[in-house]
Design a protein around this motif. Structure first.
Motif, PDB file in Angstrom:
ATOM      1  N   VAL A 296       9.029 -24.138  -0.400  1.00  0.00           N
ATOM      2  CA  VAL A 296       8.442 -23.155   0.510  1.00  0.00           C
ATOM      3  C   VAL A 296       8.398 -21.772  -0.127  1.00  0.00           C
ATOM      4  N   SER A 297       9.382 -21.454  -0.960  1.00  0.00           N
ATOM      5  CA  SER A 297       9.468 -20.123  -1.563  1.00  0.00           C
ATOM      6  C   SER A 297       8.492 -19.920  -2.713  1.00  0.00           C
ATOM      7  N   VAL A 298       7.973 -21.005  -3.275  1.00  0.00           N
ATOM      8  CA  VAL A 298       7.131 -20.895  -4.466  1.00  0.00           C
ATOM      9  C   VAL A 298       5.895 -20.019  -4.238  1.00  0.00           C
ATOM     10  N   PRO A 299       5.097 -20.222  -3.172  1.00  0.00           N
ATOM     11  CA  PRO A 299       3.895 -19.375  -3.017  1.00  0.00           C
ATOM     12  C   PRO A 299       4.216 -17.887  -2.915  1.00  0.00           C
ATOM     13  N   VAL A 300       5.267 -17.545  -2.172  1.00  0.00           N
ATOM     14  CA  VAL A 300       5.603 -16.134  -2.000  1.00  0.00           C
ATOM     15  C   VAL A 300       6.087 -15.527  -3.309  1.00  0.00           C
ATOM     16  N   VAL A 301       6.969 -16.235  -4.003  1.00  0.00           N
ATOM     17  CA  VAL A 301       7.498 -15.719  -5.268  1.00  0.00           C
ATOM     18  C   VAL A 301       6.380 -15.598  -6.303  1.00  0.00           C
ATOM     19  N   ALA A 302       5.526 -16.620  -6.397  1.00  0.00           N
ATOM     20  CA  ALA A 302       4.431 -16.581  -7.366  1.00  0.00           C
ATOM     21  C   ALA A 302       3.465 -15.440  -7.055  1.00  0.00           C
ATOM     22  N   GLY A 303       3.134 -15.273  -5.776  1.00  0.00           N
ATOM     23  CA  GLY A 303       2.242 -14.177  -5.402  1.00  0.00           C
ATOM     24  C   GLY A 303       2.849 -12.819  -5.684  1.00  0.00           C
ATOM     25  N   PHE A 304       4.141 -12.676  -5.442  1.00  0.00           N
ATOM     26  CA  PHE A 304       4.802 -11.400  -5.705  1.00  0.00           C
ATOM     27  C   PHE A 304       4.803 -11.086  -7.190  1.00  0.00           C
ATOM     28  N   LEU A 305       5.074 -12.087  -8.022  1.00  0.00           N
ATOM     29  CA  LEU A 305       5.101 -11.848  -9.456  1.00  0.00           C
ATOM     30  C   LEU A 305       3.715 -11.488  -9.984  1.00  0.00           C
ATOM     31  N   LEU A 306       2.680 -12.139  -9.447  1.00  0.00           N
ATOM     32  CA  LEU A 306       1.325 -11.863  -9.904  1.00  0.00           C
ATOM     33  C   LEU A 306       0.842 -10.474  -9.466  1.00  0.00           C
ATOM     34  N   LEU A 307       1.278 -10.048  -8.286  1.00  0.00           N
ATOM     35  CA  LEU A 307       0.788  -8.793  -7.711  1.00  0.00           C
ATOM     36  C   LEU A 307       1.818  -7.682  -7.769  1.00  0.00           C
ATOM     37  N   GLN A 308       2.871  -7.878  -8.540  1.00  0.00           N
ATOM     38  CA  GLN A 308       3.954  -6.906  -8.561  1.00  0.00           C
ATOM     39  C   GLN A 308       3.471  -5.526  -9.000  1.00  0.00           C
ATOM     40  N   ARG A 309       2.594  -5.491  -9.989  1.00  0.00           N
ATOM     41  CA  ARG A 309       2.105  -4.206 -10.492  1.00  0.00           C
ATOM     42  C   ARG A 309       1.361  -3.431  -9.395  1.00  0.00           C
ATOM     43  N   TYR A 310       0.515  -4.147  -8.651  1.00  0.00           N
ATOM     44  CA  TYR A 310      -0.213  -3.493  -7.567  1.00  0.00           C
ATOM     45  C   TYR A 310       0.719  -3.140  -6.412  1.00  0.00           C
ATOM     46  N   LEU A 311       1.705  -3.994  -6.172  1.00  0.00           N
ATOM     47  CA  LEU A 311       2.597  -3.773  -5.043  1.00  0.00           C
ATOM     48  C   LEU A 311       3.424  -2.509  -5.231  1.00  0.00           C
ATOM     49  N   VAL A 312       3.987  -2.332  -6.414  1.00  0.00           N
ATOM     50  CA  VAL A 312       4.801  -1.154  -6.674  1.00  0.00           C
ATOM     51  C   VAL A 312       3.954   0.105  -6.586  1.00  0.00           C
ATOM     52  N   ALA A 313       2.751   0.054  -7.159  1.00  0.00           N
ATOM     53  CA  ALA A 313       1.854   1.207  -7.091  1.00  0.00           C
ATOM     54  C   ALA A 313       1.418   1.480  -5.649  1.00  0.00           C
ATOM     55  N   GLY A 314       1.192   0.424  -4.888  1.00  0.00           N
ATOM     56  CA  GLY A 314       0.751   0.600  -3.512  1.00  0.00           C
ATOM     57  C   GLY A 314       1.805   1.188  -2.605  1.00  0.00           C
ATOM     58  N   LEU A 315       3.063   0.905  -2.882  1.00  0.00           N
ATOM     59  CA  LEU A 315       4.130   1.433  -2.038  1.00  0.00           C
ATOM     60  C   LEU A 315       4.418   2.890  -2.311  1.00  0.00           C
ATOM     61  N   THR A 316       3.922   3.424  -3.434  1.00  0.00           N
ATOM     62  CA  THR A 316       4.226   4.804  -3.793  1.00  0.00           C
ATOM     63  C   THR A 316       2.978   5.689  -3.858  1.00  0.00           C
ATOM     64  N   ALA A 317       1.793   5.103  -3.998  1.00  0.00           N
ATOM     65  CA  ALA A 317       0.597   5.905  -4.229  1.00  0.00           C
ATOM     66  C   ALA A 317       0.256   6.805  -3.058  1.00  0.00           C
ATOM     67  N   GLY A 318       0.491   6.322  -1.831  1.00  0.00           N
ATOM     68  CA  GLY A 318       0.138   7.129  -0.674  1.00  0.00           C
ATOM     69  C   GLY A 318       1.252   8.013  -0.176  1.00  0.00           C
ATOM     70  N   ALA A 319       2.335   8.104  -0.935  1.00  0.00           N
ATOM     71  CA  ALA A 319       3.469   8.879  -0.460  1.00  0.00           C
ATOM     72  C   ALA A 319       3.227  10.377  -0.568  1.00  0.00           C
ATOM     73  N   VAL A 320       2.453  10.807  -1.558  1.00  0.00           N
ATOM     74  CA  VAL A 320       2.196  12.228  -1.779  1.00  0.00           C
ATOM     75  C   VAL A 320       0.700  12.462  -1.722  1.00  0.00           C
ATOM     76  N   LYS A 321       0.276  13.370  -0.877  1.00  0.00           N
ATOM     77  CA  LYS A 321      -1.157  13.661  -0.722  1.00  0.00           C
ATOM     78  C   LYS A 321      -1.487  14.886  -1.575  1.00  0.00           C
TER      79      LYS A 321
END
Length: 258
Positions: free
Chosen positions: A233-258
């Motif tokens: 059950v964990s495989v899809p979530v872990v695989a998706g996170f690893l593939l999108l990690q670069r976008y995820l980290v940028a997405g969580l911080t990009a909108g923090a400062v306007k």
């Protein structure tokens, strides 16, 4: 963090007698039989399909609606704009269990009045997950869209784009990290949710998070199969996170400062 993961992996490769017997850090024998039996002990493939459909549909709808709502809030001044944003954010203050009984009654009454079966259906569960993922998605994308300069929109309008064209061709590509972060959040929220899935589904529409309970029967608990199924059950979530990690980290911080 790694010790529970190791115990899951090692227990999934042990016979049931070894798992329920004296605990050993190193298994005395290895077998892949639990990974084969998990598909026949419970209808795991059906639960997997239900989870993919529900989580995928909830993610797509959440992202699409949030994109248009966040763009309107970040680009246009309208009456009630502040009230709308505060209301969207305030929905995150309440625990999900407060919505369980109201949603249950709403779905049952709609089904009785119109014949539309929301209770016990995938559609009803998708709508339920939207009530949690959509407000956060809108709020998060408002910050990302606000960080995109309005000069880009104006340049697109001068070049002949309409408001919709400016959104799809200029703003959305610039906010891809934020959109990916929102999509990951919405998917993970729907994929691992237990409370509403245990009440709003039946044997046909049950999802993985609830279906794992099927390995615990009246006479025995198949611990090795539970561990094996949990890893699957964990495989899809872990695989998706690893593939999108670069976008995820940028997405969580990009909108923090306007």
């Amino acid at each position: 963090m790694l010790i529970p993961v190791y115990l899951m992996v090692s227990s999934s490769l042990k016979p049931l007698a070894d798992v329920t017997g004296t605990f050993r850090w190193l298994p005395s024998g290895l077998t892949i039989r639990p990974y084969i039996d998990i598909w026949s002990t419970v209808p795991l493939a059906r639960y997997f399909l239900n989870s993919v459909i529900v989580a995928g549909a909830a993610t797509v709808l959440s992202v699409v609606i949030a994109v248009f709502a966040a763009y309107a809030v970040s680009r246009y001044d309208f009456r009630g704009r502040r009230v709308f944003t505060v209301t969207v954010l305030s929905t995150q203050m309440f625990p999900g269990i407060l919505f369980l009984l109201p949603l249950f009654l709403i779905y049952v009454n709609i089904g009785n009045a119109t014949g539309i079966a929301l209770f016990g259906s995938r559609g009803g569960l998708i709508l339920t997950y939207l009530t949690f993922s959509l407000p956060f998605s809108v709020w998060m994308l408002i910050g990302h869209f606000a960080s995109v300069p309005r000069d880009l929109d104006e340049a697109a309008l001068v070049d002949g784009c309409g408001p919709l064209g400016a959104l799809l061709r200029i703003v959305v590509p610039a906010a891809i990290p934020g959109i990916v972060a929102v999509a990951v959040y919405a998917f993970m929220t729907a994929w691992g949710e237990v409370l509403f899935a245990s009440v709003m589904t039946n044997d046909t529409t049950r999802t993985l998070a609830v279906g794992l309970q099927g390995y615990s029967t009246l006479y025995d608990v198949y611990w090795n199969q539970i561990m094996a199924a949990s890893l699957v059950v964990s495989v899809p979530v872990v695989a998706g996170f690893l593939l999108l990690q670069r976008y995820l980290v940028a997405g969580l911080t990009a909108g923090a400062v306007k």
